[in-house]
Every structure is written in structure tokens, then in C-alpha cells.
Design an enzyme around this catalytic site. Structure first.
Site, mmCIF file in Angstrom:
data_model
loop_
_atom_site.group_PDB
_atom_site.id
_atom_site.type_symbol
_atom_site.label_atom_id
_atom_site.label_comp_id
_atom_site.label_asym_id
_atom_site.label_seq_id
_atom_site.Cartn_x
_atom_site.Cartn_y
_atom_site.Cartn_z
ATOM 1 N N SER A 182 -4.081 -9.310 0.959
ATOM 2 C CA SER A 182 -3.493 -9.314 -0.385
ATOM 3 C C SER A 182 -3.853 -10.599 -1.112
ATOM 4 C CB SER A 182 -1.967 -9.185 -0.318
ATOM 5 O OG SER A 182 -1.403 -9.261 -1.621
ATOM 6 N N HIS A 193 5.961 -0.231 -2.564
ATOM 7 C CA HIS A 193 5.536 0.498 -3.762
ATOM 8 C C HIS A 193 5.587 2.017 -3.592
ATOM 9 C CE1 HIS A 193 3.125 -3.324 -5.016
ATOM 10 N NE2 HIS A 193 4.404 -3.412 -5.300
ATOM 11 N N ASN A 232 0.830 -1.200 0.000
ATOM 12 C CA ASN A 232 0.000 0.000 0.000
ATOM 13 C C ASN A 232 0.868 1.255 0.000
ATOM 14 O OD1 ASN A 232 -2.146 -1.767 0.166
ATOM 15 N ND2 ASN A 232 -2.305 -1.607 2.391
ATOM 16 N N VAL A 233 0.278 2.356 -0.434
ATOM 17 C CA VAL A 233 1.026 3.617 -0.515
ATOM 18 C C VAL A 233 0.407 4.680 0.394
ATOM 19 C CG1 VAL A 233 1.862 3.149 -2.836
ATOM 20 C CG2 VAL A 233 -0.317 4.345 -2.562
ATOM 21 N N ASP A 234 -0.379 4.234 1.382
ATOM 22 C CA ASP A 234 -1.163 5.171 2.195
ATOM 23 C C ASP A 234 -0.501 5.591 3.499
ATOM 24 O OD1 ASP A 234 -1.568 2.854 3.838
ATOM 25 O OD2 ASP A 234 -3.377 2.352 2.701
ATOM 26 N N ASN A 273 -7.466 -12.986 4.272
ATOM 27 C CA ASN A 273 -7.870 -12.346 3.022
ATOM 28 C C ASN A 273 -9.255 -12.821 2.601
ATOM 29 O OD1 ASN A 273 -6.933 -10.600 0.722
ATOM 30 N ND2 ASN A 273 -7.440 -12.442 -0.436
ATOM 31 N N LEU A 274 -10.068 -11.886 2.152
ATOM 32 C CA LEU A 274 -11.371 -12.238 1.593
ATOM 33 C C LEU A 274 -11.176 -12.686 0.151
ATOM 34 C CD1 LEU A 274 -13.552 -9.297 2.958
ATOM 35 C CD2 LEU A 274 -13.758 -11.709 3.574
ATOM 36 N N CYS A 281 13.003 22.302 -12.516
ATOM 37 C CA CYS A 281 13.566 22.147 -13.863
ATOM 38 C C CYS A 281 12.524 22.130 -14.972
ATOM 39 C CB CYS A 281 14.422 20.878 -13.936
ATOM 40 S SG CYS A 281 13.448 19.345 -14.025
#
Length: 274
Positions: free
Chosen positions: A222, A122, A105-107, A247-248, A184
Site C-alpha cells: 500500500s 472497503h 482490497n475487496v478481493d 511496497n514498490l 424493490c
């Protein structure tokens, strides 16, 4: 004893028998925080796959679509807070049971919950970077820049999508203004690994190094459909480590699991990690 209680008891035993746990988390860990996941119970996409790296870098229209959806979605994503799953995993870490927590996750919700030794495999959506000069900055000021350049878009309301985007299908993105790097003039991208982009080698090496010292693996939320996370479970199976998953729905590694609990992550972890 019903199957639900049996699964919870088995998971308590699994966690209690580990002193150096390697934890891998995915989108399902954050759904109770209001962040949608990607896949259904069969591991198939619920919606269109996320933008890939080549498309983002290859054309202004793709970048306009991405940043428009991200700008509108950030208001929801940026306010997300850790749920019971994040807090339970943080408690495990504070007790010294977790060697490393690798999240897809990126949260940054594991860190917000007080998690220790967290590897953002990630990347992180709360930072941006220039692909030319490597300038980096926090998302807050960049979000302000986006909204100033696109006031008509800033007023839009839309449903949340995975990874901080908003559902804006059917919109004309051609007039969305994408700011350039303030240093830049280059292309600015969120500091996350897009599809088609390679996970930085040092992150992969750190994960493998932790796996070598682990005595068990726990997968949380996951489906393991992405190789970037699945490879660590593969390596654990080859090494003979016991692997459990919460995990579901199905995972890519179902045949490698010693234990699987098919219930929401937040409910399960709140019960087994008091």
C-alpha cells in the site's frame, strides 16, 4: 551482505520480535494474483481514478459504465487466487502472531488463503446490495442477471483493471441495461466503499481497537495515499509502535517507517515467512 539480504534479515527480525502484529494490506498485495494496482512508484494514478459514490448514485449513464466494465472484468477478477503473500500472512496468523489483518482490497483473497481475523475495510466485491431496501446477494447470480440482460457485452474481451473492472475505454455504454433490485426496484451497488463514501464506523472502530493492543505494524502493498488506511499508520506512529512496510515505490508514511523493503510483496513474504 548485499542490501537485499540485509533488508530480508531486518524484516525477519522485525516479525520475530512481534507477538501482536497489526497488518494493513493494499492493492500491491494482490498484483501477483493478476489484479492490477492503482498507482505508480511515486504514488500517482496509473489510470483514471475509480468512480465515486455521488457519480454512481447520481445518474444512469455512470451506473451503466460502471456495471459494463465490472461485468466484463468479473470473469477475470472472480477467478483470481491467493498468491505467496496471502499465504505467508495466513501462516503468520495461524501461528498466533497477527492480532488483526486490515485489508483495503475487496478481493477476499486473504480469506481464500486461510487468513484469520481479516477486516475488509472497503467491503467485498463478491456481494451486491440495494441502496434503497438493503437487499443483499452474492455476485454470482447478479453477474448472471447482468449477462442475460446484455448478451452482446458478455462476449467482449478486455484487459483487467483494478477492483474487478475491465478496460473498456471508447465504448458506448448508453445501451447497456442495468438491472434493478429484485425486491424493490432500487439501485444495486457492489458492497464496497466507493470514493466519496464513508467506511462504516464499526469497521474503523474494530481496527483502532486492534491497534491499541498491537506491538508492531506491518504495511504490505500500500502507498497509503488513501486516508482510510493511512490514519491507522498515523495512530501507530503517535503511539510509538514500530512500523515496517513492503511496497514498490514511495508511501505516504515513509518518514514514519522503521523499516522499508522495496520489493514485490509475494517474493519478500515467501522468503521471510517459511
Amino acid at each position: 551482505m548485499d542490501s537485499r539480504m540485509s533488508d530480508l534479515q531486518a524484516l525477519r527480525g522485525f516479525l520475530g520480535g512481534s507477538e501482536r502484529l497489526f497488518v494493513l494490506t493494499g492493492a500491491g498485495c494482490s498484483t501477483a494474483s493478476g489484479i492490477p494496482d492503482y498507482r505508480d512508484g511515486q504514488g500517482q494514478w496509473k489510470r483514471k481514478p475509480p468512480i465515486d459514490f455521488q457519480a454512481f448514485m447520481g445518474g444512469q449513464p455512470a451506473r451503466a459504465r460502471y456495471w459494463a466494465r465490472s461485468m466484463v472484468g468479473w470473469r477475470h477478477f472472480g477467478q483470481a487466487r491467493p498468491n505467496a503473500a496471502h499465504h505467508a500472512l495466513a501462516r503468520l496468523a495461524q501461528r498466533g502472531q497477527v492480532d488483526l489483518l486490515v485489508t483495503q482490497n475487496v478481493d477476499r483473497l486473504h480469506q481464500a488463503a486461510g487468513g484469520r481475523e481479516v477486516l475488509d475495510l472497503h467491503g467485498r466485491l463478491d456481494e451486491v446490495r440495494c441502496m434503497q431496501c438493503d437487499w443483499r446477494g452474492p455476485r454470482g447470480p447478479w453477474q448472471h442477471t447482468l449477462e442475460l440482460a446484455n448478451p452482446q457485452w458478455a462476449a467482449l474481451q478486455a484487459g483487467a483493471a483494478p477492483d474487478g473492472n475491465a478496460d473498456l475505454e471508447g465504448q458506448d455504454f448508453s445501451r447497456f441495461v442495468v438491472p434493478s433490485c429484485p425486491r424493490c426496484g432500487g439501485i444495486v451497488k457492489p458492497d464496497v466503499v466507493f470514493f466519496g463514501e464513508t467506511v462504516p464506523r464499526e469497521r474503523v472502530q474494530r481496527a483502532y481497537a486492534a491497534l491499541e493492543h498491537a506491538d508492531a505494524v506491518l504495511v504490505v502493498g500500500s502507498s497509503l495515499m488513501l486516508y482510510s488506511g493511512y490514519r491507522f499508520v498515523q495512530a501507530a506512529a503517535r503511539a510509538g509502535l514500530p512500523i515496517a512496510a513492503i511496497n514498490l515505490g514511495r508511501t505516504r508514511a515513509d518518514d514514519m517507517l522503521a523499516l522499508k523493503v522495496s520489493r514485490p510483496c509475494d517474493e519478500v513474504l515467501a522468503e521471510v515467512v517459511p
